[in-house]
Motif scaffolding. Structure first.
Motif, PDB file in Angstrom:
ATOM      1  N   VAL A 173       0.843  -1.197   0.000  1.00 26.10           N
ATOM      2  CA  VAL A 173       0.000   0.000   0.000  1.00 26.10           C
ATOM      3  C   VAL A 173       0.876   1.243   0.000  1.00 26.10           C
ATOM      4  O   VAL A 173       2.064   1.197   0.339  1.00 26.10           O
ATOM      5  CB  VAL A 173      -0.936   0.031   1.228  1.00 26.10           C
ATOM      6  N   THR A 174       0.253   2.353  -0.380  1.00 19.34           N
ATOM      7  CA  THR A 174       0.889   3.673  -0.276  1.00 19.34           C
ATOM      8  C   THR A 174       0.143   4.455   0.789  1.00 19.34           C
ATOM      9  O   THR A 174      -1.090   4.551   0.726  1.00 19.34           O
ATOM     10  CB  THR A 174       0.825   4.433  -1.610  1.00 19.34           C
ATOM     11  N   VAL A 175       0.867   4.976   1.763  1.00 19.73           N
ATOM     12  CA  VAL A 175       0.217   5.652   2.890  1.00 19.73           C
ATOM     13  C   VAL A 175       0.299   7.162   2.723  1.00 19.73           C
ATOM     14  O   VAL A 175       1.184   7.683   2.045  1.00 19.73           O
ATOM     15  CB  VAL A 175       0.863   5.230   4.231  1.00 19.73           C
ATOM     16  N   GLY A 176      -0.675   7.829   3.358  1.00 23.84           N
ATOM     17  CA  GLY A 176      -0.673   9.293   3.393  1.00 23.84           C
ATOM     18  C   GLY A 176      -0.403   9.764   4.799  1.00 23.84           C
ATOM     19  O   GLY A 176       0.652   9.494   5.362  1.00 23.84           O
ATOM     20  N   ALA A 177      -1.383  10.464   5.387  1.00 25.05           N
ATOM     21  CA  ALA A 177      -1.222  10.937   6.762  1.00 25.05           C
ATOM     22  C   ALA A 177      -1.210   9.753   7.715  1.00 25.05           C
ATOM     23  O   ALA A 177      -1.977   8.804   7.581  1.00 25.05           O
ATOM     24  CB  ALA A 177      -2.351  11.895   7.120  1.00 25.05           C
ATOM     25  N   VAL A 178      -0.314   9.810   8.708  1.00 18.38           N
ATOM     26  CA  VAL A 178      -0.133   8.711   9.653  1.00 18.38           C
ATOM     27  C   VAL A 178      -0.344   9.216  11.063  1.00 18.38           C
ATOM     28  O   VAL A 178       0.186  10.250  11.458  1.00 18.38           O
ATOM     29  CB  VAL A 178       1.286   8.102   9.532  1.00 18.38           C
ATOM     30  N   GLY A 179      -1.148   8.492  11.822  1.00 18.22           N
ATOM     31  CA  GLY A 179      -1.365   8.826  13.224  1.00 18.22           C
ATOM     32  C   GLY A 179      -1.199   7.599  14.086  1.00 18.22           C
ATOM     33  O   GLY A 179      -0.957   6.496  13.595  1.00 18.22           O
ATOM     34  N   THR A 180      -1.328   7.752  15.383  1.00 21.56           N
ATOM     35  CA  THR A 180      -1.175   6.621  16.284  1.00 21.56           C
ATOM     36  C   THR A 180      -2.377   5.686  16.231  1.00 21.56           C
ATOM     37  O   THR A 180      -2.264   4.517  16.602  1.00 21.56           O
ATOM     38  CB  THR A 180      -0.994   7.110  17.727  1.00 21.56           C
ATOM     39  N   GLU A 181      -3.538   6.160  15.772  1.00 18.11           N
ATOM     40  CA  GLU A 181      -4.733   5.332  15.715  1.00 18.11           C
ATOM     41  C   GLU A 181      -5.094   4.913  14.291  1.00 18.11           C
ATOM     42  O   GLU A 181      -5.420   3.758  14.052  1.00 18.11           O
ATOM     43  CB  GLU A 181      -5.911   6.065  16.350  1.00 18.11           C
ATOM     44  N   LEU A 182      -5.080   5.859  13.364  1.00 19.66           N
ATOM     45  CA  LEU A 182      -5.470   5.580  11.987  1.00 19.66           C
ATOM     46  C   LEU A 182      -4.397   6.042  11.015  1.00 19.66           C
ATOM     47  O   LEU A 182      -3.673   7.003  11.287  1.00 19.66           O
ATOM     48  CB  LEU A 182      -6.796   6.263  11.648  1.00 19.66           C
ATOM     49  N   THR A 183      -4.314   5.337   9.885  1.00 23.26           N
ATOM     50  CA  THR A 183      -3.380   5.693   8.815  1.00 23.26           C
ATOM     51  C   THR A 183      -4.141   5.818   7.504  1.00 23.26           C
ATOM     52  O   THR A 183      -4.980   4.954   7.179  1.00 23.26           O
ATOM     53  CB  THR A 183      -2.271   4.634   8.683  1.00 23.26           C
ATOM     54  N   GLU A 184      -3.882   6.866   6.763  1.00 20.88           N
ATOM     55  CA  GLU A 184      -4.529   7.076   5.468  1.00 20.88           C
ATOM     56  C   GLU A 184      -3.884   6.182   4.414  1.00 20.88           C
ATOM     57  O   GLU A 184      -2.653   6.094   4.329  1.00 20.88           O
ATOM     58  CB  GLU A 184      -4.406   8.545   5.068  1.00 20.88           C
ATOM     59  N   ILE A 185      -4.700   5.526   3.602  1.00 19.64           N
ATOM     60  CA  ILE A 185      -4.212   4.686   2.513  1.00 19.64           C
ATOM     61  C   ILE A 185      -4.516   5.378   1.188  1.00 19.64           C
ATOM     62  O   ILE A 185      -5.685   5.586   0.825  1.00 19.64           O
ATOM     63  CB  ILE A 185      -4.879   3.287   2.536  1.00 19.64           C
ATOM     64  N   ASP A 186      -3.456   5.744   0.457  1.00 21.59           N
ATOM     65  CA  ASP A 186      -3.633   6.418  -0.830  1.00 21.59           C
ATOM     66  C   ASP A 186      -3.912   5.422  -1.955  1.00 21.59           C
ATOM     67  O   ASP A 186      -4.662   5.723  -2.888  1.00 21.59           O
ATOM     68  CB  ASP A 186      -2.395   7.248  -1.164  1.00 21.59           C
ATOM     69  N   SER A 187      -3.290   4.242  -1.893  1.00 23.96           N
ATOM     70  CA  SER A 187      -3.500   3.243  -2.940  1.00 23.96           C
ATOM     71  C   SER A 187      -3.170   1.865  -2.378  1.00 23.96           C
ATOM     72  O   SER A 187      -2.468   1.729  -1.381  1.00 23.96           O
ATOM     73  CB  SER A 187      -2.625   3.536  -4.175  1.00 23.96           C
ATOM     74  N   GLY A 188      -3.720   0.823  -3.044  1.00 27.75           N
ATOM     75  CA  GLY A 188      -3.450  -0.546  -2.634  1.00 27.75           C
ATOM     76  C   GLY A 188      -4.637  -1.241  -2.000  1.00 27.75           C
ATOM     77  O   GLY A 188      -4.689  -2.477  -1.991  1.00 27.75           O
ATOM     78  N   LEU A 189      -5.594  -0.493  -1.476  1.00 30.48           N
ATOM     79  CA  LEU A 189      -6.783  -1.046  -0.863  1.00 30.48           C
ATOM     80  C   LEU A 189      -8.016  -0.336  -1.415  1.00 30.48           C
ATOM     81  O   LEU A 189      -7.919   0.773  -1.941  1.00 30.48           O
ATOM     82  CB  LEU A 189      -6.743  -0.916   0.658  1.00 30.48           C
ATOM     83  N   ALA A 190      -9.152  -0.984  -1.219  1.00 34.24           N
ATOM     84  CA  ALA A 190     -10.430  -0.389  -1.628  1.00 34.24           C
ATOM     85  C   ALA A 190     -11.410  -0.508  -0.489  1.00 34.24           C
ATOM     86  O   ALA A 190     -11.279  -1.375   0.383  1.00 34.24           O
ATOM     87  CB  ALA A 190     -10.973  -1.093  -2.875  1.00 34.24           C
ATOM     88  N   ALA A 191     -12.394   0.369  -0.478  1.00 32.98           N
ATOM     89  CA  ALA A 191     -13.426   0.322   0.557  1.00 32.98           C
ATOM     90  C   ALA A 191     -14.093  -1.040   0.529  1.00 32.98           C
ATOM     91  O   ALA A 191     -14.473  -1.546  -0.534  1.00 32.98           O
ATOM     92  CB  ALA A 191     -14.446   1.431   0.338  1.00 32.98           C
ATOM     93  N   GLY A 192     -14.243  -1.664   1.698  1.00 32.87           N
ATOM     94  CA  GLY A 192     -14.846  -2.983   1.795  1.00 32.87           C
ATOM     95  C   GLY A 192     -13.841  -4.086   1.983  1.00 32.87           C
ATOM     96  O   GLY A 192     -14.207  -5.190   2.395  1.00 32.87           O
ATOM     97  N   ASP A 193     -12.564  -3.841   1.668  1.00 37.66           N
ATOM     98  CA  ASP A 193     -11.532  -4.842   1.943  1.00 37.66           C
ATOM     99  C   ASP A 193     -11.475  -5.107   3.441  1.00 37.66           C
ATOM    100  O   ASP A 193     -11.732  -4.214   4.255  1.00 37.66           O
ATOM    101  CB  ASP A 193     -10.165  -4.366   1.445  1.00 37.66           C
ATOM    102  N   VAL A 194     -11.124  -6.337   3.793  1.00 38.19           N
ATOM    103  CA  VAL A 194     -11.025  -6.720   5.198  1.00 38.19           C
ATOM    104  C   VAL A 194      -9.548  -6.866   5.563  1.00 38.19           C
ATOM    105  O   VAL A 194      -8.834  -7.669   4.959  1.00 38.19           O
ATOM    106  CB  VAL A 194     -11.773  -8.041   5.478  1.00 38.19           C
ATOM    107  N   VAL A 195      -9.095  -6.073   6.507  1.00 34.66           N
ATOM    108  CA  VAL A 195      -7.699  -6.125   6.933  1.00 34.66           C
ATOM    109  C   VAL A 195      -7.610  -6.926   8.215  1.00 34.66           C
ATOM    110  O   VAL A 195      -8.547  -6.991   9.005  1.00 34.66           O
ATOM    111  CB  VAL A 195      -7.107  -4.717   7.136  1.00 34.66           C
TER     112      VAL A 195
END
Length: 268
Positions: free
Chosen positions: A192-214
């Motif tokens: 994946v390609t990440v955007g903004a990163v925090g201690t709780e949530l990380t933004e995903i710019d590419s590599g995943l789609a809504a509905g994917d199960v991590v």
């Protein structure tokens, strides 16, 4: 009968006496000018309207310009500010106008504000440079005590309609980021390609789609190779393709923007 003779004596001032007299007159005129100037200073006028909260001087005190002790404290009517300092490593993330959440430590009251000024001079007394930052508190009816401490969270980056995953689901190996995705009952490591990163949530710019199960780690499971009730250490906890799963959600990353900081996902 004889006549009455009268005579008078005139004394001419010397040049030295004239010079001395003129000097005395000049000195007296200077003292008069000082006295007149001082009469204009008998009334102290603040540059803004407010309420006098404390007076640290009394009649007869000798004070100097820019004194930090001989002061009069006035509470203004135009609002409050929060004064803080930010380290050199984080100051570049701040800009004037950024929004902030402010929580009063004494009452827990939640307020809002904006970054109003950022200092350019080091104000730290230690070897670690720090810079003064002032935040203007938005108008509020809440009771605010002058001098009270506050916890400030500044949003250094925000994006609308983004995809995020829990930061704990993101694995970093050097500059590469992966997320374990559950597909057809099996775990697949997805780059994946990440955007903004925090201690709780990380933004995903590419590599995943809504509905994917991590796949997330299940902290309630026993550590492999040990009994579930014999160890509380996390030193042997490693990555795993098992564990629990979570639906991939959309929404802005909340991140750790607290204390003017960001973060990076854990390596693994």
């Amino acid at each position: 009968m004889g006549g009455l003779n009268t005579s008078s004596t005139t004394t001419v001032a010397s040049a030295e006496t004239i010079v001395a007299d003129r000097a005395d007159i000049a000195a007296a005129e200077a003292q008069l000018a000082i006295a007149r100037k001082q009469t204009t200073l008998t009334t102290l006028t603040a540059p803004f309207a407010g309420t006098v909260a404390a007076v640290a001087i009394v009649a007869g005190d000798a004070v100097s310009a820019a004194s930090n002790t001989a002061v009069i404290t006035i509470l203004g009517n135009d609002g409050y500010v929060v004064n803080s300092t930010v380290s050199l490593s984080r100051i570049a993330s701040l800009t004037v106008g950024q929004t902030a959440k402010i929580e009063l430590a004494t009452t827990g009251t939640a307020l809002t504000g904006v970054v109003s000024s950022i200092g350019i001079l080091n104000v730290s007394t230690s070897s670690t440079p720090k810079y003064a930052v002032t935040l203007a508190v938005d108008t509020t009816d809440a009771t605010i005590l002058t001098g009270a401490s506050a916890h400030v969270t500044v949003a250094i980056e925000s994006t609308d309609a983004v995809l995020t995953v829990p930061t704990s689901a993101v694995h970093r190996d050097g500059s590469a980021y992966t997320v374990d995705v559950l597909a057809a009952g099996a775990s697949t490591s997805t780059t994946v390609t990440v955007g903004a990163v925090g201690t709780e949530l990380t933004e995903i710019d590419s590599g995943l789609a809504a509905g994917d199960v991590v796949i997330l780690a299940d902290l309630d499971d026993a550590i492999p190779g040990t009994a579930a009730d014999t160890s509380s250490s996390l030193t042997d906890l490693g990555g795993s393709s098992g564990g629990s799963s979570a639906d991939f959600q959309g929404g802005p990353p909340s991140g750790d923007f607290s204390g003017f900081s960001g973060g990076t996902p854990p390596q693994g």
